[in-house]
Each structure stands twice: as structure tokens, then as C-alpha cells.
Design an enzyme around this catalytic site. Structure first.
Site, PDB file in Angstrom:
ATOM      1  N   GLU A 157      20.561  53.781  39.247  1.00 18.32           N
ATOM      2  CA  GLU A 157      20.997  52.668  40.557  1.00 18.32           C
ATOM      3  C   GLU A 157      20.353  51.833  41.048  1.00 18.32           C
ATOM      4  O   GLU A 157      20.994  51.760  41.742  1.00 18.32           O
ATOM      5  CB  GLU A 157      21.965  53.155  40.862  1.00 18.32           C
ATOM      6  CG  GLU A 157      23.028  54.501  40.026  1.00 18.32           C
ATOM      7  CD  GLU A 157      23.987  55.412  41.371  1.00 18.32           C
ATOM      8  OE1 GLU A 157      23.499  55.477  42.551  1.00 18.32           O
ATOM      9  OE2 GLU A 157      24.539  56.151  40.839  1.00 18.32           O
ATOM     10  N   GLU A 364      26.105  60.715  35.286  1.00 18.53           N
ATOM     11  CA  GLU A 364      26.404  60.897  36.831  1.00 18.53           C
ATOM     12  C   GLU A 364      27.793  61.433  36.622  1.00 18.53           C
ATOM     13  O   GLU A 364      28.150  60.134  36.709  1.00 18.53           O
ATOM     14  CB  GLU A 364      25.378  61.321  37.892  1.00 18.53           C
ATOM     15  CG  GLU A 364      24.681  61.162  37.924  1.00 18.53           C
ATOM     16  CD  GLU A 364      23.383  60.464  39.574  1.00 18.53           C
ATOM     17  OE1 GLU A 364      24.224  60.639  39.853  1.00 18.53           O
ATOM     18  OE2 GLU A 364      22.570  60.276  39.694  1.00 18.53           O
TER      19      GLU A 364
HETATM   20  C1  BGP Z   1      24.500  58.752  42.963  1.00 21.49           C
HETATM   21  C2  BGP Z   1      22.769  59.201  43.514  1.00 21.49           C
HETATM   22  C3  BGP Z   1      22.724  60.361  43.312  1.00 21.49           C
HETATM   23  C4  BGP Z   1      23.212  60.968  44.199  1.00 21.49           C
HETATM   24  C5  BGP Z   1      24.714  61.067  43.753  1.00 21.49           C
HETATM   25  C6  BGP Z   1      26.090  61.744  44.795  1.00 21.49           C
HETATM   26  O1  BGP Z   1      24.289  57.149  43.392  1.00 21.49           O
HETATM   27  O2  BGP Z   1      22.160  58.541  41.942  1.00 21.49           O
HETATM   28  O3  BGP Z   1      21.069  61.040  43.829  1.00 21.49           O
HETATM   29  O4  BGP Z   1      23.452  61.846  45.214  1.00 21.49           O
HETATM   30  O5  BGP Z   1      25.215  59.499  43.266  1.00 21.49           O
HETATM   31  O6  BGP Z   1      25.986  60.124  45.734  1.00 21.49           O
HETATM   32  P1  BGP Z   1      26.331  60.949  47.372  1.00 21.49           P
HETATM   33  O7  BGP Z   1      24.557  62.636  47.243  1.00 21.49           O
HETATM   34  O8  BGP Z   1      25.333  60.316  48.069  1.00 21.49           O
HETATM   35  O9  BGP Z   1      27.298  61.351  47.588  1.00 21.49           O
END
Ligand code: BGP
Length: 466
Positions: A157, A364
Site C-alpha cells: 500500500e 487483503e
Molecule cells: C490495510 C493495511 C493493513 C491493515 C488493514 C486494516 O491498509 O495493509 O496493515 O491494518 O488495512 O486497516 P486498519 O488496521 O487501519 O483498520
């Protein structure tokens, strides 16, 4: 579903490993930032560093055949001079071997945000030297693990961590400076190309891609004004990562607009050549929601991010470009203000495939909620419904020819969520942070196992007419 479809789940080093100063690991920028600001941190996190065997075994019992995780740069390279930490190498080799013993394919991300603090002190991603340090680190990783790994990712990201770190200011280094954001963003894309080049030069088997925080853009209507706002939003949210990594070209209209107000003289022709020549083999898309936009109306550029999960919406205005909508009365949002919109994934996948014609992995996808994990079983039917609908979106896109090769649930088990703490839970497996970090599979873990077992047949299907 193809026989070799990857059914997995994902984590990231800082968010799950803990052991923040063990076995000669040095400080990352996140260690320093969260310690200095007295914020909840990942010092212990899910203690994956000591429990990875149990965690990977649990994945195998859940029929998962792939594990997406990241390597911690400060666990592997100790200093600016590039001294390799053999204990870090040994740890990851053991973790990867454990995956392979369980017939789980390691899907390895080189950088998931935990920059060594010694590089941050030299300017971090604002300093082009960080790109060359990244290239050296990538070479060490290909050399150390390349015999065991078939799927590599240069960066997780780029858009999310550079915008959060240099524009919005809610991630380290916590700056709010457009010029810095542009500089850091460009350096990350250049470093990614250097990583691809190093991979090809290593002669290792396998493929290499990039992972993007995918926010496909939709507009409130079809008017010209809205379509222009959508193009601005797409350049901001997606194109500078995807176009650059997949085609080797930074969107030209974006460069034209930026050059009117900002200094782009740090961009060198030879670097552009490297970017052009070193495009990725696949795209990893992290999908949580879409980007719904309307034309810009008024006000200064501003960003509000809900990191509390206690009401209070998100907002994003880029002056003269577009406004993002976070309060659609017809939509369903999580407590952190993320719209649940699987249709966006279906439509976005078709757009991405039409544009780039590259294999895609959903690297993800998941839902963050507060959960009581003291019960024997977390009955997370909302997560099951979320995953079902997003897998349905993927299967619909595949039915129409999109080349999706894998799906990774975020996350393998509960872990630390950046700035939100451990109570924003995403895991298929509960981690009881109050009771010795005990692991307990949730109902969604069982459901996902059955879905994998059925090769996706168990997904409740529906079509959308968009
Ligand atoms: C993405 C990231 C992850 C994870 C996920 C959920 O942006 O790659 O590392 O954290 O989002 O986001 P958050 O934890 O901010 O809710």
C-alpha cells in the site's frame, strides 16, 4: 475455481510479531513514533514471533494453502551500513519452512511500513538514499529466502502509508506537507522498481508484484463535472500506484497538474527509465471499500480519519479536485466509518483487469469490529456475511474473465491495528490479549475452512446489475 487458487489469510510484521527488541532487532519508525507519543503499540502484539508454529498449524487445519506476511526490515538489517542480522534471517527461514511443511505457500511482502528508525533519521522516504537501502535489503531477502518463496511483494500500500505519513499526518512521521507527500510517493514507486529489477537479476524463480490499497472510484452521477472529479480521485487514490507499477508510466495528467504548484525537479530521467523497465508480474489488491466522490464545492484541503471507532465520520476534501462521501444514508458503515460495499470490488476488478491485463490477487479483505473474545466461540456472523459477499464479488468478476488467482482474508488472527489498537479486530482466530494471548478460532474460521474445502461452491451467489 482454478486448482492452484490461493486461499489464505494475511498479517504484517509490526502488527503481529511483537518481540520488538529481541534477537538484535533494531527500532522501526513505528516503535519510535508510538513510544514517543505514548500510544498503544505493537511491542507484544499477538506474539507471533514466539507462536508462529501454532498460528501456521491453525491455518493448515483451516485448509488454508497460502500465508501472506511481511518481513521486518529492522529485524533483518541492523544499520545504515547494511549489516545483516543472522538471527532475523534464521527466524524467517524457520517461519517459511514451517509454512512449507504444512503445504502453505509463503506470500512475502518486503515492506509493510516498519522502516528502520536509522533510515527515518536520515529523512526516510524523502531521501532517495532510502530507495537504494531498500534495494540492498531486497537483495539480501532474495538471496536468503529466494529458494523457498514463489510470491514476492515489493510494497504494501504505497498510497496509504505515504498519504497517512506525509499528508494526513496520522502515521509516522506525522507530517502534513503536500510537497513531501509527492516526493515520498515517487521515491516509493522508484524503490519498488528497484526491487523488481533486483528480483529479476537474482535469477530466482517465482513472481513479484505490488500490493495496493484499492479504492475503486464511483461518482454520484454521470455529469461531466463528476467525471472530472472522478479522474482526480482515481489519480489520487489508485492510478499513481497501479499505472506506475503495471505499465511503468506515472499518469501524465497528474504530473501536469502537480507541476503547476509543486517542485518535481527531484524526478530524474534515469529513474523514470528504471520505472519503465521494471513493471510487476501481478497486482495485489487490498479491498475494504470503494471511493465515492462528488465534485469539489468549497473549503480547504482537509482530511479527517476516524481512528477511534466511536462515531465521528471520516472526511476528505482535495481543494479544486473532489470530495469523498462518507455519509451516504443508504449505505452501511462499520463503527470506524468504512462503507461495506462488495459491489465496488466486482466493478473495480473488472476495471483493473481491462486496464492492465495482469493476474490479480485479493491480498487483503476483512472487517474490523469490537468483539468480546472471552466466550468459547466468537459468533461472528457479520464477518461471514462480509466475506461471503466479497468472495461472491470476486467470483462474479472471474465469471466475466478476470484473472483472480487468490484471496487472503485480513487477518489470520487478531492483531494490532495501526493507531486503532488491538480492539479493532479483524482475525479469523481470536487472540485474548487479556488472557495470555490465547488463540480461539472464530465461527468465520470454520466457515472459511468449509468454503475452501468446497472450492468456493459454498459461497451464496448473487448477481448485481450495476
Ligand atoms: C490495510 C493495511 C493493513 C491493515 C488493514 C486494516 O491498509 O495493509 O496493515 O491494518 O488495512 O486497516 P486498519 O488496521 O487501519 O483498520
Amino acid at each position: 475455481m482454478r486448482e492452484d487458487f490461493l486461499w489464505g489469510s494475511a498479517t504484517a510484521s509490526y502488527q503481529c510479531e511483537g518481540a520488538w527488541n529481541e534477537d538484535d532487532k533494531v527500532e522501526s519508525m513505528w516503535d519510535r513514533y508510538l513510544h514517543d507519543n505514548h500510544l498503544e503499540n505493537g511491542d507484544v502484539a499477538s506474539d507471533h514471533y514466539h507462536r508462529y508454529r501454532e498460528d501456521i498449524k491453525m491455518m493448515a487445519e483451516g485448509k488454508q494453502n497460502a500465508y501472506r506476511f511481511s518481513l521486518s526490515w529492522p529485524r533483518i538489517i541492523k544499520d545504515k551500513e547494511g549489516t545483516v542480522n543472522e538471527k532475523g534471517i534464521a527466524f524467517y527461514r524457520e517461519l517459511i519452512r514451517t509454512c512449507l511443511d504444512h503445504k502453505i505457500a509463503p506470500f512475502v511482502t518486503l515492506y509493510h511500513w516498519d522502516l528502520p528508525q536509522y533510515l527515518e533519521e536520515e529523512g526516510g522516504w524523502l531521501n532517495v538514499e532510502t530507495c537504494y537501502a531498500y534495494e540492498r535489503y531486497a537483495k539480501v531477502c532474495f538471496e536468503a529466502f529466494g529458494d523457498l518463496v514463489d510470491h514476492w511483494v515489493t510494497f504494501n500500500e504505497p498510497k496509504w502509508f505515504t498519504a497517512s505519513g506525509y499528508l494526513i499526518g496520522n502515521y509516522p512521521p506525522g507530517h502534513q506537507n503536500v510537497q513531501e507527500f509527492i516526493t515520498a510517493a515517487y521515491h516509493v514507486m522508484y524503490a519498488s522498481a528497484l526491487g523488481v529489477r533486483a528480483f529479476r537479476a537474482s535469477g530466482r524463480k517465482g513472481t513479484i508484484g505490488i500490493v495496493h490499497s484499492f479504492g475503486p472510484v464511483n461518482g454520484v452521477d454521470d455529469s461531466l463535472k463528476t467525471r472530472i472529479a472522478m479522474r482526480y480521485a482515481d489519480n489520487y487514490a489508485n492510478n499513481w500506484v497501479l499505472d506506475t507499477a503495471a505499465t511503468g508510466e506515472i499518469p501524465f495528467d497528474l504530473l501536469c497538474v502537480l507541476s503547476q504548484k509543486y517542485d518535481l525537479s527531484f524526478i530524474r530521467e534515469d529513474q523514470l527509465e528504471t520505472i519503465r523497465e521494471n513493471t510487476v508480474d501481478f497486482l495485489g489488491l487490498n479491498y475494504y471499500s470503494h471511493t465515492l466522490v462528488k465534485p469539489y464545492t468549497e473549503g480547504e484541503t482537509s482530511f479527517v480519519v476516524n481512528n477511534t471507532g466511536k462515531g465521528g465520520s471520516n472526511s476528505l476534501i482535495i481543494k479544486g479536485w473532489f470530495e469523498q462521501i462518507f455519509d451516504n444514508p443508504d449505505a452501511i458503515y462499520t463503527e470506524w466509518g468504512t462503507q461495506i460495499y462488495p459491489q465496488g470490488l466486482y466493478k473495480g476488478l473488472k476495471e483493473v483487469y481491462e486496464k492492465y491485463h495482469l493476474p490479480v490477487y485479493i491480498t487483503e479483505n476483512g472487517i474490523g469490529v469490537r468483539e468480546d473474545v472471552s466466550a468459547e466461540k466468537v459468533e461472528d456472523d457479520y464477518r461471514i456475511s462480509f466475506m461471503n459477499d466479497h468472495l461472491n464479488a470476486i467470483m462474479n468478476a472471474m465469471d466475466e474473465g478476470v484473472d483472480v488467482r487468490g484471496y487472503f482474508a485480513w487477518s489470520t488472527f487478531d492483531l494490532y491495528s495501526w493507531k486503532n489498537g488491538v480492539e479493532k479486530r479483524y482475525g479469523l482466530v481470536a487472540v485474548d490479549f487479556d488472557d495470555d494471548l490465547k488463540r480461539k478460532p472464530k465461527k468465520s474460521y470454520d466457515w472459511y475452512r468449509d468454503v475452501i474445502d468446497s472450492k468456493g461452491e459454498k459461497i451464496r451467489r448473487k448477481k448485481w446489475d450495476l
